[in-house]
Design a protein around this motif. Structure first.
Motif, PDB file in Angstrom:
ATOM      1  N   ASP A 115      12.079   4.041 -20.958  1.00 23.93           N
ATOM      2  CA  ASP A 115      12.908   5.236 -20.819  1.00 23.93           C
ATOM      3  C   ASP A 115      13.353   5.491 -19.383  1.00 23.93           C
ATOM      4  O   ASP A 115      14.444   6.013 -19.148  1.00 23.93           O
ATOM      5  CB  ASP A 115      12.151   6.454 -21.353  1.00 23.93           C
ATOM      6  CG  ASP A 115      11.843   6.294 -22.832  1.00 23.93           C
ATOM      7  OD1 ASP A 115      12.786   6.184 -23.622  1.00 23.93           O
ATOM      8  OD2 ASP A 115      10.645   6.257 -23.190  1.00 23.93           O
ATOM      9  N   ARG A 116      12.509   5.153 -18.427  1.00 23.00           N
ATOM     10  CA  ARG A 116      12.816   5.308 -17.002  1.00 23.00           C
ATOM     11  C   ARG A 116      12.157   4.171 -16.240  1.00 23.00           C
ATOM     12  O   ARG A 116      11.207   3.564 -16.717  1.00 23.00           O
ATOM     13  CB  ARG A 116      12.267   6.634 -16.446  1.00 23.00           C
ATOM     14  CG  ARG A 116      12.860   7.906 -16.988  1.00 23.00           C
ATOM     15  CD  ARG A 116      14.325   8.151 -16.673  1.00 23.00           C
ATOM     16  NE  ARG A 116      14.723   8.139 -15.284  1.00 23.00           N
ATOM     17  CZ  ARG A 116      14.720   9.172 -14.464  1.00 23.00           C
ATOM     18  NH1 ARG A 116      14.310  10.330 -14.879  1.00 23.00           N
ATOM     19  NH2 ARG A 116      15.140   9.048 -13.228  1.00 23.00           N
ATOM     20  N   VAL A 117      12.648   3.939 -15.031  1.00 21.78           N
ATOM     21  CA  VAL A 117      12.069   2.913 -14.148  1.00 21.78           C
ATOM     22  C   VAL A 117      11.695   3.592 -12.840  1.00 21.78           C
ATOM     23  O   VAL A 117      12.503   4.309 -12.236  1.00 21.78           O
ATOM     24  CB  VAL A 117      13.058   1.762 -13.897  1.00 21.78           C
ATOM     25  CG1 VAL A 117      12.455   0.734 -12.960  1.00 21.78           C
ATOM     26  CG2 VAL A 117      13.471   1.104 -15.211  1.00 21.78           C
ATOM     27  N   LEU A 118      10.467   3.350 -12.398  1.00 23.26           N
ATOM     28  CA  LEU A 118       9.932   3.943 -11.181  1.00 23.26           C
ATOM     29  C   LEU A 118       9.579   2.860 -10.182  1.00 23.26           C
ATOM     30  O   LEU A 118       8.892   1.899 -10.516  1.00 23.26           O
ATOM     31  CB  LEU A 118       8.677   4.765 -11.512  1.00 23.26           C
ATOM     32  CG  LEU A 118       7.900   5.359 -10.339  1.00 23.26           C
ATOM     33  CD1 LEU A 118       8.749   6.354  -9.560  1.00 23.26           C
ATOM     34  CD2 LEU A 118       6.604   6.004 -10.849  1.00 23.26           C
ATOM     35  N   THR A 119      10.071   3.025  -8.949  1.00 24.32           N
ATOM     36  CA  THR A 119       9.706   2.131  -7.849  1.00 24.32           C
ATOM     37  C   THR A 119       9.180   2.997  -6.716  1.00 24.32           C
ATOM     38  O   THR A 119       9.125   4.226  -6.822  1.00 24.32           O
ATOM     39  CB  THR A 119      10.926   1.332  -7.332  1.00 24.32           C
ATOM     40  OG1 THR A 119      11.773   2.201  -6.583  1.00 24.32           O
ATOM     41  CG2 THR A 119      11.691   0.660  -8.460  1.00 24.32           C
ATOM     42  N   ALA A 176       0.832  -1.213   0.000  1.00 24.61           N
ATOM     43  CA  ALA A 176       0.000   0.000   0.000  1.00 24.61           C
ATOM     44  C   ALA A 176       0.865   1.261   0.000  1.00 24.61           C
ATOM     45  O   ALA A 176       0.588   2.221  -0.735  1.00 24.61           O
ATOM     46  CB  ALA A 176      -0.944  -0.014   1.193  1.00 24.61           C
ATOM     47  N   ARG A 177       1.919   1.277   0.815  1.00 19.77           N
ATOM     48  CA  ARG A 177       2.817   2.439   0.851  1.00 19.77           C
ATOM     49  C   ARG A 177       3.538   2.612  -0.492  1.00 19.77           C
ATOM     50  O   ARG A 177       3.702   3.734  -0.970  1.00 19.77           O
ATOM     51  CB  ARG A 177       3.825   2.297   1.982  1.00 19.77           C
ATOM     52  CG  ARG A 177       3.228   2.536   3.358  1.00 19.77           C
ATOM     53  CD  ARG A 177       4.306   2.730   4.419  1.00 19.77           C
ATOM     54  NE  ARG A 177       5.408   1.790   4.314  1.00 19.77           N
ATOM     55  CZ  ARG A 177       5.556   0.697   5.076  1.00 19.77           C
ATOM     56  NH1 ARG A 177       4.676   0.423   6.017  1.00 19.77           N
ATOM     57  NH2 ARG A 177       6.585  -0.095   4.909  1.00 19.77           N
ATOM     58  N   ALA A 178       3.952   1.492  -1.076  1.00 21.82           N
ATOM     59  CA  ALA A 178       4.640   1.541  -2.370  1.00 21.82           C
ATOM     60  C   ALA A 178       3.732   2.126  -3.438  1.00 21.82           C
ATOM     61  O   ALA A 178       4.150   2.995  -4.218  1.00 21.82           O
ATOM     62  CB  ALA A 178       5.107   0.141  -2.769  1.00 21.82           C
ATOM     63  N   HIS A 179       2.485   1.671  -3.469  1.00 17.92           N
ATOM     64  CA  HIS A 179       1.560   2.154  -4.489  1.00 17.92           C
ATOM     65  C   HIS A 179       1.318   3.648  -4.345  1.00 17.92           C
ATOM     66  O   HIS A 179       1.258   4.373  -5.348  1.00 17.92           O
ATOM     67  CB  HIS A 179       0.243   1.380  -4.436  1.00 17.92           C
ATOM     68  CG  HIS A 179       0.405  -0.054  -4.835  1.00 17.92           C
ATOM     69  ND1 HIS A 179      -0.608  -0.965  -4.712  1.00 17.92           N
ATOM     70  CD2 HIS A 179       1.449  -0.739  -5.350  1.00 17.92           C
ATOM     71  CE1 HIS A 179      -0.182  -2.142  -5.129  1.00 17.92           C
ATOM     72  NE2 HIS A 179       1.063  -2.028  -5.519  1.00 17.92           N
ATOM     73  N   ALA A 180       1.208   4.134  -3.113  1.00 21.56           N
ATOM     74  CA  ALA A 180       0.985   5.565  -2.898  1.00 21.56           C
ATOM     75  C   ALA A 180       2.150   6.382  -3.455  1.00 21.56           C
ATOM     76  O   ALA A 180       1.941   7.417  -4.104  1.00 21.56           O
ATOM     77  CB  ALA A 180       0.779   5.857  -1.411  1.00 21.56           C
ATOM     78  N   GLN A 191      10.681   3.794  -4.294  1.00 23.42           N
ATOM     79  CA  GLN A 191      11.792   4.638  -3.839  1.00 23.42           C
ATOM     80  C   GLN A 191      12.088   5.785  -4.786  1.00 23.42           C
ATOM     81  O   GLN A 191      13.029   6.544  -4.570  1.00 23.42           O
ATOM     82  CB  GLN A 191      13.037   3.760  -3.641  1.00 23.42           C
ATOM     83  CG  GLN A 191      12.839   2.723  -2.559  1.00 23.42           C
ATOM     84  CD  GLN A 191      14.009   1.758  -2.434  1.00 23.42           C
ATOM     85  OE1 GLN A 191      14.984   1.852  -3.171  1.00 23.42           O
ATOM     86  NE2 GLN A 191      13.908   0.847  -1.494  1.00 23.42           N
ATOM     87  N   GLY A 192      11.297   5.907  -5.823  1.00 28.35           N
ATOM     88  CA  GLY A 192      11.496   6.969  -6.803  1.00 28.35           C
ATOM     89  C   GLY A 192      12.026   6.415  -8.105  1.00 28.35           C
ATOM     90  O   GLY A 192      12.005   5.204  -8.352  1.00 28.35           O
ATOM     91  N   PHE A 193      12.531   7.304  -8.953  1.00 31.00           N
ATOM     92  CA  PHE A 193      13.070   6.886 -10.243  1.00 31.00           C
ATOM     93  C   PHE A 193      14.452   6.298 -10.050  1.00 31.00           C
ATOM     94  O   PHE A 193      15.273   6.848  -9.331  1.00 31.00           O
ATOM     95  CB  PHE A 193      13.094   8.065 -11.226  1.00 31.00           C
ATOM     96  CG  PHE A 193      11.740   8.437 -11.707  1.00 31.00           C
ATOM     97  CD1 PHE A 193      11.136   7.742 -12.742  1.00 31.00           C
ATOM     98  CD2 PHE A 193      11.039   9.469 -11.097  1.00 31.00           C
ATOM     99  CE1 PHE A 193       9.859   8.067 -13.166  1.00 31.00           C
ATOM    100  CE2 PHE A 193       9.766   9.806 -11.516  1.00 31.00           C
ATOM    101  CZ  PHE A 193       9.171   9.096 -12.556  1.00 31.00           C
ATOM    102  N   ALA A 194      14.702   5.175 -10.716  1.00 32.62           N
ATOM    103  CA  ALA A 194      16.003   4.505 -10.617  1.00 32.62           C
ATOM    104  C   ALA A 194      17.073   5.366 -11.250  1.00 32.62           C
ATOM    105  O   ALA A 194      16.854   6.003 -12.287  1.00 32.62           O
ATOM    106  CB  ALA A 194      15.945   3.151 -11.314  1.00 32.62           C
TER     107      ALA A 194
END
Length: 186
Positions: A175-179, A25-29, A181-184
């Protein structure tokens, strides 16, 4: 090559399945907030989202914020073997389709891939520089190989980032990866 990909797919599915509901849930937010911000930064008008499976990083919660910001949100629908089409529909109209994945209804307005400004792409594993391991059907690789193509963002949990991936000629990067924790960092 296929054996290495199959082993990594299994390992990533297992790791994703072990994530707690609270962390999920925290990750999705965090992912949702970052996607809405990115859309605004890029001036995206048409955004392709997907509705994640129960253990997948799910960006679908961004739909409300994107629509409020004036974006048109479109969703993938399987149109045949290895083929996706995108349709404009409210998230409330999505229903289980191919492999139980939520899809828009067949009668929803179709939107061409070339009209998409920002595409949010699922994957089982990514490298920080955008290499992607999908489910194995080639749906997104076919789309990402087309020109023109939208700015593509892979969405995953941080544990799905790896240093390198087995790659074949048909594999297409994002082009970018988002987790969460933010953009890789590339």
């Amino acid at each position: 090559m296929t054996g290495a990909k199959a082993a990594l797919r299994l390992a990533m599915r297992t790791a994703r399945g072990a994530i707690s509901a609270d962390l999920r849930a925290r990750a999705h937010a965090g992912i949702v907030a970052s996607l809405v911000d990115l859309s605004a930064q890029r001036g995206a008008r048409v955004v392709a989202l997907y509705a994640g499976s129960p253990d997948e990083a799910d960006p679908s919660g961004a739909a409300r914020g994107l629509v409020a910001a004036g974006c048109r949100v479109v969703w993938p629908r399987v149109a045949g073997p290895g083929l996706l089409e995108f349709h404009d529909a409210p998230i409330s109209q999505l229903a289980p389709g191919f492999r139980g994945i939520l899809e828009p209804p067949a009668g929803a307005p179709s939107v061409p891939w070339a009209a998409v400004d920002l595409a949010v792409v699922p994957g089982l594993a990514f490298t920080p520089d955008g290499q992607r391991l999908g489910q194995g059907g080639g749906f997104y690789d076919r789309l990402l190989g087309q020109s023109p193509r939208p700015f593509a963002v892979g969405v995953a949990y941080a544990l799905q980032l790896v240093g390198e991936l087995p790659s074949e000629a048909h594999d297409e990067p994002v082009d970018r990866v988002l987790t969460e924790q933010g953009f890789a960092e590339r």
